[in-house]
Design a protein around this motif. Structure first.
Motif, mmCIF file in Angstrom:
data_model
loop_
_atom_site.group_PDB
_atom_site.id
_atom_site.type_symbol
_atom_site.label_atom_id
_atom_site.label_comp_id
_atom_site.label_asym_id
_atom_site.label_seq_id
_atom_site.Cartn_x
_atom_site.Cartn_y
_atom_site.Cartn_z
ATOM 1 N N THR A 1 -2.167 -16.723 41.155
ATOM 2 C CA THR A 1 -2.352 -18.073 41.103
ATOM 3 C C THR A 1 -3.135 -18.728 42.135
ATOM 4 O OG1 THR A 1 -0.179 -18.100 42.415
ATOM 5 C CG2 THR A 1 0.215 -18.260 40.099
ATOM 6 N N GLY A 2 -3.867 -17.500 42.893
ATOM 7 C CA GLY A 2 -4.582 -18.169 44.024
ATOM 8 C C GLY A 2 -4.051 -18.387 45.043
ATOM 9 N N TYR A 3 -2.798 -18.275 45.304
ATOM 10 C CA TYR A 3 -2.103 -18.635 46.594
ATOM 11 C C TYR A 3 -2.696 -17.657 47.674
ATOM 12 C CZ TYR A 3 1.595 -19.368 49.976
ATOM 13 O OH TYR A 3 2.386 -19.616 51.244
ATOM 14 N N ARG B 1 -6.815 -22.253 39.298
ATOM 15 C CA ARG B 1 -5.672 -23.105 39.712
ATOM 16 C C ARG B 1 -5.677 -24.097 38.547
ATOM 17 N NH1 ARG B 1 -6.283 -23.995 45.765
ATOM 18 N NH2 ARG B 1 -7.821 -22.614 45.936
ATOM 19 N N TYR C 1 2.176 -22.903 37.463
ATOM 20 C CA TYR C 1 2.911 -21.868 38.183
ATOM 21 C C TYR C 1 4.441 -22.329 38.763
ATOM 22 C CZ TYR C 1 3.805 -18.830 42.467
ATOM 23 O OH TYR C 1 4.325 -17.917 43.513
ATOM 24 N N PRO D 1 6.872 -21.123 41.430
ATOM 25 C CA PRO D 1 7.134 -20.304 42.602
ATOM 26 C C PRO D 1 8.653 -19.774 42.496
ATOM 27 C CG PRO D 1 6.035 -22.031 43.278
ATOM 28 C CD PRO D 1 6.594 -22.393 41.967
ATOM 29 N N PRO E 1 9.681 -24.505 45.313
ATOM 30 C CA PRO E 1 9.489 -25.638 46.389
ATOM 31 C C PRO E 1 9.302 -26.962 45.924
ATOM 32 C CG PRO E 1 7.629 -24.295 46.318
ATOM 33 C CD PRO E 1 8.543 -23.933 45.243
ATOM 34 N N MET F 1 1.816 -34.533 41.634
ATOM 35 C CA MET F 1 1.203 -33.324 41.128
ATOM 36 C C MET F 1 0.091 -33.624 40.007
ATOM 37 S SD MET F 1 2.260 -31.058 43.261
ATOM 38 C CE MET F 1 1.742 -29.565 42.850
ATOM 39 N N LEU G 1 -3.201 -34.664 41.446
ATOM 40 C CA LEU G 1 -3.953 -33.722 42.119
ATOM 41 C C LEU G 1 -4.506 -32.735 40.987
ATOM 42 C CD1 LEU G 1 -1.588 -32.172 44.920
ATOM 43 C CD2 LEU G 1 -3.418 -33.764 45.140
ATOM 44 N N GLU H 1 2.784 -23.590 49.123
ATOM 45 C CA GLU H 1 2.539 -22.865 48.140
ATOM 46 C C GLU H 1 2.183 -23.677 46.966
ATOM 47 O OE1 GLU H 1 5.473 -19.758 47.421
ATOM 48 O OE2 GLU H 1 4.363 -18.833 45.617
ATOM 49 N N LEU I 1 0.883 -26.720 46.984
ATOM 50 C CA LEU I 1 -0.301 -27.311 47.204
ATOM 51 C C LEU I 1 -1.660 -26.457 47.142
ATOM 52 C CD1 LEU I 1 0.770 -29.631 50.000
ATOM 53 C CD2 LEU I 1 0.084 -30.313 47.836
ATOM 54 N N LEU I 2 -1.363 -25.099 47.542
ATOM 55 C CA LEU I 2 -2.481 -24.162 47.606
ATOM 56 C C LEU I 2 -2.899 -23.562 46.280
ATOM 57 C CD1 LEU I 2 -2.115 -22.294 51.034
ATOM 58 C CD2 LEU I 2 -3.361 -24.246 50.323
ATOM 59 N N THR I 3 -1.901 -23.697 45.387
ATOM 60 C CA THR I 3 -1.886 -23.077 43.991
ATOM 61 C C THR I 3 -2.061 -24.314 42.981
ATOM 62 O OG1 THR I 3 0.306 -23.280 43.336
ATOM 63 C CG2 THR I 3 -0.418 -21.193 44.258
#
Lengths: 309, 246
Positions: free
Chosen positions: A48-50, A73, A78, A80, A84, A98, A101, B88, B90-92
């Motif tokens: 996922t590019g984390y 992305r 995703y 997690p 979160p 989201m 974004l 996690e 925000l970075l994905t």
């Protein structure tokens, strides 16, 4: 589409992934199965590019996760493992944030669509902090579905849900998996069996088995296991069952049921049933037990042994 | 660009449900209100600040209050994302690291601008009280200076917050850096032979009290503040990158 080639990840001195190679096609639900600390979450975080891998390459939706991270992305949804969420936000506002974004043009409709899919539309105006674990899980899933991603990566999607919700979410994942690539991790074997087209068993950063659930089970289970229940004392019946050729390891369980194994090539069940009736006992129940996969999975992941091929 | 705005907007709105942000705003406005009352009173009595009331006690104290208050506004911004695991998320999401950092900074900056805008009531009242009115040029440069000081402090705070996953640690680390810039870094200038100019240049107070606060706009001061802003945002972006690679 996911293509992973010789993926290695080191956390300081510890090697979490030791050269993982696998792929997942569009329209396929692939299950990642393994004990805690096997490297499931690490793999998903790389995909996922984390975080970047130490070595190896991973192509997700046609883009490299390191050099074209943003493109990846954009196309990945995703969920997690820790789900979160911002506790002080309203469900709708959070999903709208989201969606913004991701530059979704019809953000509000998408939010409603995603909430509808996970069955959370009636809680859209509630604070996330007031949600139960299962509801949080579903909001997290809604977040992953907002942009109708080509690739869905779900880290333990059904954990913390009540049985009804588990069924709903599994059906939803199956449905989504028809046109998308879905990679999900779980440590519930029956779940992997139910929703995955293919299962990858991973332990200590290595793939130890990869196949369809049916094939895996067939390969794992040399013998079939059957449970029977009779009226009266099971101990009286046991010798007669043991006497039938082809019956192996017949034992009486603590609850008074009898269990035995037989080879799939030699189905002894009719003979067992007849023997019990002829001996004057009453047969109440006879069924095959499917949980042996669990036991063999434990075996596999315990001593890191390979599969019998 | 759009992502920066999305993140900034969320942070800005978040300040209005945050007790700490209200506390910071309340403390700043209370202290400045008391000082303003003193300015009016003492100039009417011809003590302390001379006979003509001046805006400088307000802007000057405000700049000092920023040292104490900006760390409280920025401490949460990224440290909390690190702690709660939402990093996690925000970075994905398809967001560049720099967009995330700049968005966080912009959100806090807009909130601080709101507080600064409220304090404009003091010069307006003062302007009405004195004849022929206050020095408006001086007022504008002093406020420009305040905005620049706030922007650089917030940037440093955001950069440091990204390094931590504990708000309190981020608060004290930011406070330590700001105190160093405010008071400590200028000290050696009086004692060393070589490099005194460097220490003098680094001293933040000279760039505010000796220039913008008294109505002077120098390019060196603007460069100084913009460098601080860039440095803070760079540290923040770098620390996200380091977290990824760890």
């Amino acid at each position: 589409m996911i293509r992973v080639n010789n993926l290695i990840k080191d956390y300081g001195q510890r090697r979490a992934l030791c050269g993982l190679t696998f792929h997942a096609q569009q329209g396929e639900v692939v299950g990642f199965l393994g004990p805690n600390g096997a490297g499931k979450t690490t793999t998903m975080r790389i995909l996922t590019g984390y975080m970047p891998p130490t070595e190896g390459e991973a192509i997700v939706a046609g883009y490299d996760v390191v050099s074209e991270s943003l493109e990846v992305r954009k196309r990945v949804g995703y969920l997690p493992e820790t789900v979160p969420l911002y506790n002080d936000m309203v469900v709708f506002d959070y999903l709208k944030f989201m969606a913004d974004l991701r530059h979704l043009p019809d953000a509000e409709e998408r939010v409603e669509e995603a909430l509808e899919l996970v069955g959370m539309i009636e809680r859209a105006n509630g604070y996330i902090g007031n949600l139960s674990k299962g509801m949080r899980q579903r909001v997290g899933l809604a977040q992953a579905l907002l942009h109708r991603p080509e690739v869905l990566i779900l880290d333990e999607p059904t954990i913390g849900l009540d049985p009804n919700q588990v069924v709903e979410i599994r059906n939803l994942i199956r449905e989504l998996g028809k046109e998308r690539t879905v990679l999900l991790s779980t440590h519930i074997l029956s779940e992997a069996q139910q929703i995955c087209d293919r299962v990858i068993i991973i332990n200590k950063g290595q793939i130890i088995a990869e196949d369809t659930p049916e094939n895996l089970q067939a390969r794992l289970l040399g013998a079939k296991r059957v449970m029977i229940q009779v009226r009266g004392e099971a101990d009286d019946v046991l010798p007669q069952i043991q006497a039938i050729p082809g019956v192996r390891q017949a034992v009486v369980n603590l609850d008074g049921t009898i269990e035995f194994e037989f080879l799939p090539t030699q189905d002894v069940r009719p003979r067992v049933a007849r023997a019990i009736i002829e001996a004057g006992h009453e047969l109440l129940e006879m069924r095959t037990i499917s949980m042996s996969l669990e036991e063999i999975f434990l075996e596999l992941t315990k001593d890191n042994a390979g599969l019998p091929m | 660009m759009r992502n920066i705005w999305t993140i900034a907007k969320r942070e800005y709105n978040h300040f209005f449900i945050s007790p700490i942000a209200y506390l910071v705003a309340f403390a700043i406005l209370l202290v400045l209100g008391i000082i303003f009352a003193l300015v009016i009173y003492s100039s009417s009595q011809n003590v302390f600040f001379g006979s003509v009331p001046d805006i400088r006690p307000i802007t000057g104290s405000f700049a000092f209050l920023l040292v104490l208050s900006t760390p409280a506004l920025t401490m949460r911004l990224l440290a909390d994302e690190n702690r709660m695991g939402t990093m996690e998320l925000l970075l994905t999401a398809p967001v560049r690291d720099i967009e995330l950092i700049v968005g966080k900074w912009l959100g806090s900056f807009l909130f601080m601008l709101t507080i600064i805008a409220i304090t404009l009531v003091y010069p307006i009242v003062l302007n009405a009280l004195v004849r022929p009115g206050i020095d408006q040029g001086l007022m504008i440069t002093a406020y420009l200076g305040l905005i620049l000081v706030a922007a650089s402090f917030l940037s440093i705070g955001v950069g440091i917050s990204a390094l931590f996953s504990n708000q309190v640690a981020a608060f004290f680390a930011t406070l330590a850096v700001l105190i160093t810039l405010w008071w400590l870094v200028g000290f050696p200038a009086n004692y060393v032979q070589t490099g005194a100019d460097i220490f003098r240049y680094l001293d933040l107070q000279t760039h505010f009290y000796d220039s913008l606060s008294v109505g002077k706009i120098n390019l060196t001061d603007l460069v100084y503040f913009f460098s601080l802003i860039a440095l803070g945002l760079f540290v923040g972006t770098l620390s996200i990158d380091i977290r990824r690679w760890r």
